[in-house]
Every structure is written in structure tokens, then in C-alpha cells.
Design a protein around this motif. Structure first.
Motif: not given
Ligand code: 3PG
Length: 306
Positions: A52-61, A76-86
């Protein structure tokens, strides 16, 4: 293998062409989901995606639960606060970003908005210039470094604060390192925010720091709305009618701020910093190459979850 590009805010068409070439050259299939308005569309599209390639798109559980075959997400970008890493780690999904690829675009917008602020939003009145003034760069990452380079072109004195960056890196860029956050705000008429949104930085810039700024100060935020304490910002703007706030990230209380402070505040309607053909090409193609490197060779150099 299916690679889904899911972008609520689409890449420039030329970038999509480049991404497609990279993915198809590797023998994979590209599916495009642009301008989606409903999360269900993403949940459906991701169901059989391997990458999956995203921008600020939310990827949650919920997205990760729906993505039964997903192996890698590249922001595709710098900030990844939109992805639930855990949640990604729990689903055994690698998450990567593409650091530096869109940083010049963001840095250029810093100056677009800063010039607009000191020229009174181009309202026909006499403004001021940037030359000879000091700018404080709050976090000296890829964007901060580009801001420093451009600021020097404007003839500004450049200071930066970044506990994670060695002084030497700043000195080599002709930038004066600052170690006390209060000093950064007190001594710079312009402060440009480049901190990521983390537990540590959320609401970290508010009344106390903003009111330290010198007369006619401008605070520029091309980072994340979350790093601002919005109530503190409003209080500071109320007490200090000389201060302006320009942001590429619409605050939650945008309407109230606009209503109360008028042309002293400016917000882009959508996050525009990385919205250039060049940044889209750089970040998009880097993301596509990282997807291929991961799926084909297991390379995860830009992994941000462990
Ligand atoms: C980033 O973190 O890379 C920027 O904020 C750009 O975000 P965007 O891809 O949503 O424009």
C-alpha cells in the motif's frame, strides 16, 4: 502481487505514471484509489493488496484488519503519524516513509506564506522584508535544512533548535545552534515549525512560547496542527495583536481563529506543502521503489516500525 496507491489527495498525474512504471516493471499490478470520500472504499480496495502506498491517508487497525495480504505500507512523505505503527507491527506489516523526498516543496511553501504574511496578505498596504531578520527553525530535519538554505538566500540570520541533531550539522550549514527552546522563540521574529507530531510534541507550542516572540513576529507551521496548543495560540494572538500565524495545516478551531483574527491568520484549505509535481514524483517514485525492494528483496531500509 497487487500494489494499491490510496490517496485521498492524489499525486500529480505525472507522478502516478512514474509509480505505475516502477510497479509494472517489477511484474506487479497497480491499483489506484484516488479522492475517496468514504473509509469503506479503502477497506474494500485494500482487501487483496500486498502493498500500500499512501500520503496522509489514515491506516489504522481497521484498515490493517481488512488488508489480509498486506506486507508493506509506504507513506510517500515524511510524517507517519497517520499510520498506527503498533497495529502494523502486530499485523506483521512493515511501515516505511520516504524521508527528504518532498522537503524542498514544503520549505518553499514556508517562504511563500512568510512573504505573504509580511506583505500583509498582499492587501495593498506597505509591508516589511525578510532580509536582515532572524528565523528560528524548530527542528533541523530535512525540511528544516531546506528552510535554512532558502532563508540564507533571503539574507536572514538562521538559528535552529534540535536536540536530535548534532551542532556540527547546523554549523556546517551556516546555522547557529540554539539549545534552549525559550531562546529560540525569544530571539527570532520568524519561527518555522518542523517537529513531527509525537506524544512528546503534541500541544507543545502554545501561549508561553508564542508570547516570548519579538514584536511583529510570525509563526509559520508547515508541520502538523497537533503540535500547536490551539487555545494557547488564540490567547497569545488576543494579547499580542502584532503577532501573525500562518499554517499549512488547518487548526481544529480555524473558523473561530479566522473570525477573531482575520488576516493575521492564514490556513491553506488542504495540506499543500508537498503538493507539487516534483515532490509527488520524488516521493511517489521513491515509495514505489521501496515497495518493490521490500516485496522482491526484503529490503526495509526506511522501516519506521520495529
Ligand atoms: C509529509 O509528512 O510528508 C507532508 O506533511 C506531506 O503530506 P501529504 O503527502 O499529505 O501532502
Amino acid at each position: 502481487m497487487k500494489v494499491l496507491v490510496a490517496t485521498e489527495k492524489p499525486f500529480a498525474a505525472v507522478a502516478v505514471d512514474g509509480i505505475r512504471k516502477e510497479i509494472e516493471a517489477a511484474g506487479y499490478t497497480l491499483e489506484l484509489l484516488e479522492k475517496y470520500t468514504d473509509k469503506q472504499q479503502l477497506l474494500n480496495a485494500v482487501a487483496d493488496a500486498d502493498a500500500l502506498i499512501i500520503r496522509s491517508d489514515k491506516v489504522d487497525a481497521e484498515v490493517l484488519d481488512a488488508a489480509k495480504q498486506l506486507k508493506v505500507v509506504v507513506r510517500a512523505g515524511a510524517g507517519y503519524d497517520n499510520v498506527d505503527l503498533a497495529a502494523a507491527t502486530a499485523h506483521d506489516v512493515c511501515v516505511e516513509n520516504t524521508p527528504g523526498q518532498n522537503s524542498n516543496a514544503v520549505a518553499e511553501l514556508v517562504f511563500g506564506m512568510t512573504v505573504m504574511a509580511v506583505r500583509n496578505m498582499f492587501d495593498g498596504t506597505s509591508g516589511t522584508e525578510l532580509k536582515g531578520n532572524s528565523i528560528g527553525i524548530h527542528a533541523f530535519g530535512q525540511v528544516g535544512r531546506n528552510v535554512a538554505r532558502i532563508a540564507k538566500g533571503f539574507g536572514m540570520n538562521v538559528n535552529a533548535l534540535d536536540p536530535y541533531c548534532p551542532d556540527q550539522v547546523m554549523v556546517e550549514a551556516g546555522v547557529t545552534p540554539v539549545h534552549d527552546i525559550k531562546e529560540l522563540y525569544k530571539n527570532n521574529k520568524f519561527v518555522s515549525l518542523h517537529i513531527p507530531a509525537t506524544d512528546e510534541t503534541r500541544k507543545s507550542v502554545g501561549y508561553d512560547l508564542i508570547t516570548l516572540m519579538p514584536k511583529n513576529a510570525v509563526l509559520i507551521n508547515t508541520a502538523r496542527k497537533e503540535v500547536i496548543d490551539e487555545e494557547g495560540l488564540a490567547k497569545a494572538l488576543r494579547e499580542r495583536p502584532d503577532i501573525k500565524y500562518v499554517a499549512d495545516v488547518k487548526p481544529d478551531n480555524a473558523d473561530a481563529l479566522k473570525e477573531e483574527f482575520g488576516a493575521r491568520v492564514f490556513f491553506t484549505p488542504k495540506k499543500m506543502g508537498a503538493q507539487t509535481a516534483e515532490a509527488n514524483i520524488n516521493a511517489g517514485i521513491a515509495a514505489a521503489r521501496q515497495v518493490v525492494a521490500f516485496l522482491r528483496d526484503g529490503i526495509d531500509r526506511f522501516r519506521v516500525n520495529k
